[in-house]
Scaffold this active site. Structure first.
Site, PDB file in Angstrom:
ATOM      1  N   HIS A 154      -7.339  -6.221   0.822  1.00  0.00           N
ATOM      2  CA  HIS A 154      -6.025  -5.308   1.111  1.00  0.00           C
ATOM      3  C   HIS A 154      -5.326  -5.813   2.322  1.00  0.00           C
ATOM      4  CE1 HIS A 154      -4.098  -1.674  -0.122  1.00  0.00           C
ATOM      5  NE2 HIS A 154      -3.934  -0.887   1.537  1.00  0.00           N
TER       6      HIS A 154
ATOM      7  N   SER B 102       0.909  -1.106  -0.040  1.00  0.00           N
ATOM      8  CA  SER B 102      -0.018   0.095  -0.003  1.00  0.00           C
ATOM      9  C   SER B 102       0.861   1.229   0.040  1.00  0.00           C
ATOM     10  CB  SER B 102      -1.003  -0.112   0.944  1.00  0.00           C
ATOM     11  OG  SER B 102      -1.901   1.030   1.168  1.00  0.00           O
TER      12      SER B 102
ATOM     13  N   ASP C 188     -10.000  -5.669  -3.335  1.00  0.00           N
ATOM     14  CA  ASP C 188      -9.692  -4.509  -2.614  1.00  0.00           C
ATOM     15  C   ASP C 188     -10.741  -3.431  -2.677  1.00  0.00           C
ATOM     16  OD1 ASP C 188      -7.788  -2.594  -1.581  1.00  0.00           O
ATOM     17  OD2 ASP C 188      -6.176  -3.542  -2.230  1.00  0.00           O
TER      18      ASP C 188
END
Length: 283
Positions: free
Chosen positions: A262, A153, A229
């Site tokens: 995620h 991320s 995600d």
């Protein structure tokens, strides 16, 4: 530098250190996994992991299950924190989780009040490697001439920009669900406008898509992105990185993983593959 903890893991040692950072003007922690080969006195390469928003150096250590593969491939893993820390370090005025503490975005801030502490790019690129070289490389068996980098991320963004700006230093780079273009997403626009000011031309040095198009050379690049995600469309935008790589003729493997989100459930599922990818170029 203080050794805070040291535990056995997959035949190696999972350690955590505390030190005073001159770059960040505060005390910092980082985690370091040493594989069994290092315990036997062998020299091992270093793979740096950069974590995402709200994380510390410990999330990856406890959730990614990276130690097993790192032990098998004889690779040490360094996991820094994600921002400067301490009561004196400024935070988001509204206490939001996507900026300030836990959200350093791996940039060198140039605007007040952030510019005193928020220099995570220099911390990862310069201060931590120098600290390892002077205080740990011999005793821990680290070969700092062999380094790669990966992250998740915000940390995936950090890994990509550090690798693309330092192709001569890192042998490979990979990322899980990276923020591919901070210039073109709300997380990036908020962070870069605060840390760097309103001049968007100054942001490009921290935008992976811009850097790919200007890269002098290339290095092996792997990205995994989960299709489930919740941040995919608004914040991550891997299609922008894929297009930039295609435009620049930059070799990259960008994969969609069906049904993954995620979280660290996603990261741990493909961690062995990422470490094996880096082992091809580190060993």
């Amino acid at each position: 530098m203080e050794l805070v903890s040291d535990v056995a893991s997959f035949g190696g040692r999972q350690q955590r250190y505390k030190h005073t950072s001159h770059v960040l003007s505060c005390d910092m922690h980082f985690s370091l996994f040493l594989p069994p080969a290092a315990m036997r006195g062998e020299r091992v390469p270093l793979l740096t992991w950069l974590s995402g928003l709200t994380c510390t150096d410990e999330n990856f250590v406890q959730k990614a299950c990276a130690q097993r593969a790192a032990a098998q491939h004889a690779i040490a893993i360094l996991a820094p924190d994600t921002s400067p820390r301490g009561e004196q370090v400024p935070d988001d005025a509204e206490g939001a989780w996507d900026f300030g503490l836990g959200a350093g975005f791996y940039v060198n801030a140039t605007t007040e009040p952030w510019s005193r502490h928020y220099h995570m790019y220099a911390y990862v690129r310069e201060e931590l490697p120098a600290l390892l070289a002077t205080q740990l490389s011999d005793s821990a068996g680290l070969d700092l001439t062999r380094q790669s980098i990966f992250g998740h991320s915000m940390g995936g963004h950090g890994a990509l920009i550090l690798a693309l700006r330092n192709i001569d230093r890192y042998r490979s780079v990979s990322a899980f669900a990276p923020i591919c273009s901070p210039l073109n997403c709300p997380w990036g626009e908020k962070a870069l406008s605060h840390y760097l000011g309103s001049d968007r031309s100054a942001w490009a040095q921290y935008d992976s898509c811009s850097l790919v198009r200007e890269a002098d050379g290339s290095l092996p690049l792997l990205v995994d992105q989960g299709t489930a995600d919740s941040f995919l469309e608004e914040q991550l935008k891997p299609e922008l990185l894929e297009a930039a790589c295609a435009d620049a003729g930059f070799p990259a493997t960008i994969r969609s993983q069906d049904g993954y989100d995620h979280s660290y459930f996603f990261i741990s599922s493909f961690m062995d593959e990422h470490i094996a990818f880096h082992a091809l170029y580190l060993n």
